[in-house]
Design a protein around this motif. Structure first.
Motif, PDB file in Angstrom:
ATOM      1  N   ALA A  26       0.816  -1.220   0.000  1.00  0.00           N
ATOM      2  CA  ALA A  26       0.000   0.000   0.000  1.00  0.00           C
ATOM      3  C   ALA A  26       0.848   1.267   0.000  1.00  0.00           C
ATOM      4  CB  ALA A  26      -0.932   0.000   1.201  1.00  0.00           C
ATOM      5  N   ASP A  27       2.150   1.151   0.339  1.00  0.00           N
ATOM      6  CA  ASP A  27       3.017   2.322   0.438  1.00  0.00           C
ATOM      7  C   ASP A  27       3.923   2.513  -0.778  1.00  0.00           C
ATOM      8  OD1 ASP A  27       1.948   2.798   2.949  1.00  0.00           O
ATOM      9  OD2 ASP A  27       3.520   1.669   3.982  1.00  0.00           O
ATOM     10  N   VAL A  28       3.777   1.670  -1.791  1.00  0.00           N
ATOM     11  CA  VAL A  28       4.628   1.766  -2.975  1.00  0.00           C
ATOM     12  C   VAL A  28       4.312   3.053  -3.732  1.00  0.00           C
ATOM     13  CG1 VAL A  28       5.213   0.707  -5.194  1.00  0.00           C
ATOM     14  CG2 VAL A  28       4.832  -0.734  -3.189  1.00  0.00           C
ATOM     15  N   VAL A  29       5.356   3.769  -4.139  1.00  0.00           N
ATOM     16  CA  VAL A  29       5.207   5.006  -4.892  1.00  0.00           C
ATOM     17  C   VAL A  29       5.482   4.714  -6.366  1.00  0.00           C
ATOM     18  CG1 VAL A  29       6.090   7.341  -5.246  1.00  0.00           C
ATOM     19  CG2 VAL A  29       5.892   6.406  -2.924  1.00  0.00           C
ATOM     20  N   TYR A  30       4.452   4.918  -7.189  1.00  0.00           N
ATOM     21  CA  TYR A  30       4.563   4.713  -8.633  1.00  0.00           C
ATOM     22  C   TYR A  30       4.686   6.073  -9.312  1.00  0.00           C
ATOM     23  CZ  TYR A  30       2.833  -0.069  -7.933  1.00  0.00           C
ATOM     24  OH  TYR A  30       2.681  -1.371  -7.539  1.00  0.00           O
ATOM     25  N   THR A  31       5.560   6.156 -10.318  1.00  0.00           N
ATOM     26  CA  THR A  31       5.695   7.352 -11.148  1.00  0.00           C
ATOM     27  C   THR A  31       5.473   6.917 -12.586  1.00  0.00           C
ATOM     28  OG1 THR A  31       7.324   8.234  -9.604  1.00  0.00           O
ATOM     29  CG2 THR A  31       7.208   9.258 -11.783  1.00  0.00           C
ATOM     30  N   ASP A  32       4.319   7.242 -13.128  1.00  0.00           N
ATOM     31  CA  ASP A  32       3.946   6.797 -14.473  1.00  0.00           C
ATOM     32  C   ASP A  32       4.071   5.280 -14.607  1.00  0.00           C
ATOM     33  OD1 ASP A  32       3.416   9.421 -15.327  1.00  0.00           O
ATOM     34  OD2 ASP A  32       5.524   9.740 -15.818  1.00  0.00           O
ATOM     35  N   GLY A  33       3.697   4.561 -13.566  1.00  0.00           N
ATOM     36  CA  GLY A  33       3.735   3.104 -13.577  1.00  0.00           C
ATOM     37  C   GLY A  33       5.046   2.498 -13.129  1.00  0.00           C
ATOM     38  N   ALA A  34       6.111   3.295 -13.061  1.00  0.00           N
ATOM     39  CA  ALA A  34       7.433   2.800 -12.661  1.00  0.00           C
ATOM     40  C   ALA A  34       7.636   2.976 -11.156  1.00  0.00           C
ATOM     41  CB  ALA A  34       8.523   3.552 -13.420  1.00  0.00           C
ATOM     42  N   ILE A  35       8.521   2.168 -10.597  1.00  0.00           N
ATOM     43  CA  ILE A  35       8.880   2.265  -9.181  1.00  0.00           C
ATOM     44  C   ILE A  35      10.383   2.497  -9.124  1.00  0.00           C
ATOM     45  CG2 ILE A  35       8.915   1.114  -6.937  1.00  0.00           C
ATOM     46  CD1 ILE A  35       6.648  -0.701  -7.996  1.00  0.00           C
ATOM     47  N   GLU A  36      10.781   3.695  -8.737  1.00  0.00           N
ATOM     48  CA  GLU A  36      12.205   4.059  -8.721  1.00  0.00           C
ATOM     49  C   GLU A  36      12.986   3.341  -7.622  1.00  0.00           C
ATOM     50  OE1 GLU A  36      13.731   5.876 -11.016  1.00  0.00           O
ATOM     51  OE2 GLU A  36      11.863   6.295 -12.072  1.00  0.00           O
ATOM     52  N   ALA A  37      12.417   3.267  -6.427  1.00  0.00           N
ATOM     53  CA  ALA A  37      13.145   2.730  -5.277  1.00  0.00           C
ATOM     54  C   ALA A  37      12.924   1.229  -5.124  1.00  0.00           C
ATOM     55  CB  ALA A  37      12.693   3.440  -4.004  1.00  0.00           C
ATOM     56  N   SER A  38      13.949   0.564  -4.630  1.00  0.00           N
ATOM     57  CA  SER A  38      13.847  -0.864  -4.339  1.00  0.00           C
ATOM     58  C   SER A  38      12.725  -1.108  -3.333  1.00  0.00           C
ATOM     59  CB  SER A  38      15.172  -1.357  -3.746  1.00  0.00           C
ATOM     60  OG  SER A  38      15.036  -2.649  -3.219  1.00  0.00           O
ATOM     61  N   LEU A  39      11.993  -2.179  -3.532  1.00  0.00           N
ATOM     62  CA  LEU A  39      10.918  -2.524  -2.601  1.00  0.00           C
ATOM     63  C   LEU A  39      11.445  -3.179  -1.332  1.00  0.00           C
ATOM     64  CD1 LEU A  39       8.283  -3.949  -5.107  1.00  0.00           C
ATOM     65  CD2 LEU A  39       8.318  -1.695  -4.018  1.00  0.00           C
ATOM     66  N   SER A  40      12.598  -3.828  -1.427  1.00  0.00           N
ATOM     67  CA  SER A  40      13.134  -4.560  -0.279  1.00  0.00           C
ATOM     68  C   SER A  40      14.322  -3.870   0.371  1.00  0.00           C
ATOM     69  CB  SER A  40      13.564  -5.967  -0.709  1.00  0.00           C
ATOM     70  OG  SER A  40      14.682  -5.888  -1.575  1.00  0.00           O
ATOM     71  N   GLY A  41      14.961  -2.947  -0.340  1.00  0.00           N
ATOM     72  CA  GLY A  41      16.168  -2.322   0.179  1.00  0.00           C
ATOM     73  C   GLY A  41      17.399  -3.191  -0.015  1.00  0.00           C
ATOM     74  N   THR A  42      17.223  -4.343  -0.642  1.00  0.00           N
ATOM     75  CA  THR A  42      18.310  -5.275  -0.897  1.00  0.00           C
ATOM     76  C   THR A  42      18.376  -5.548  -2.395  1.00  0.00           C
ATOM     77  OG1 THR A  42      17.916  -6.329   1.247  1.00  0.00           O
ATOM     78  CG2 THR A  42      19.200  -7.586  -0.355  1.00  0.00           C
TER      79      THR A  42
END
Length: 156
Positions: A26-42
């Motif tokens: 629920a906290d994922v940030v999408y920019t035009d459908g893309a996700i810049e930051a890693s979801l796991s940090g790994t």
């Protein structure tokens, strides 16, 4: 004593002992459908990503997609061939497509692998009862692993 505590903390941070918490669906940030930051940090592991991609019990990507040389039995032909996909899309775009392709391609039949809300009457596995909570199909790390695998599929 203070200097040794700071040195220990710096060593733990540098070694990755303080791993980032995965981003909740629920906290994922999408920019035009893309996700810049890693979801796991790994960083993703391409070998694990290939396993999740080809496994019918994990990602089951082979039900719809084909990758030359993957050796998957009965590759699908519903979705596009993914040879060269790492040359066509950025890592952020691939992460967004795997997490929730519907934000980039309206009307796609590709499942949202990292989504837990917005469903209509989700059921609880053949029981006829409504599901109280829904887990994403893939974990944050599995998304990163699949993306790392897809990034290895470059045009020559």
């Amino acid at each position: 004593m203070r200097l040794s505590t700071l040195t220990l903390a710096a060593t733990l941070v540098a070694s990755g002992a303080f791993a980032a918490e995965p981003v909740a669906p629920a906290d994922v940030v999408y920019t035009d459908g893309a996700i810049e930051a890693s979801l796991s940090g790994t960083p993703g592991n391409p070998e694990e990503g290939a396993k999740a991609f080809a496994s019918r019990s994990i990602g089951n990507c082979v039900a719809c997609h084909e990758v030359t040389g993957l050796g998957a039995a009965f590759p699908g032909n519903v979705g596009p061939m993914l040879d060269g996909v790492g040359s066509r899309w950025s890592e952020a775009e691939l992460r967004g497509i795997v997490a929730n392709a519907k934000l980039m391609y309206e009307g796609t039949v590709m499942p949202s692998f990292y989504k837990v809300d917005g469903f209509i009457r989700p059921g609880n596995g053949y029981t006829g009862k409504a599901a109280e909570t829904i887990e994403p199909i893939l974990s944050a790390q599995q998304i990163e692993d699949v993306v790392a695998f897809l990034m290895t599929l470059k045009d020559e």
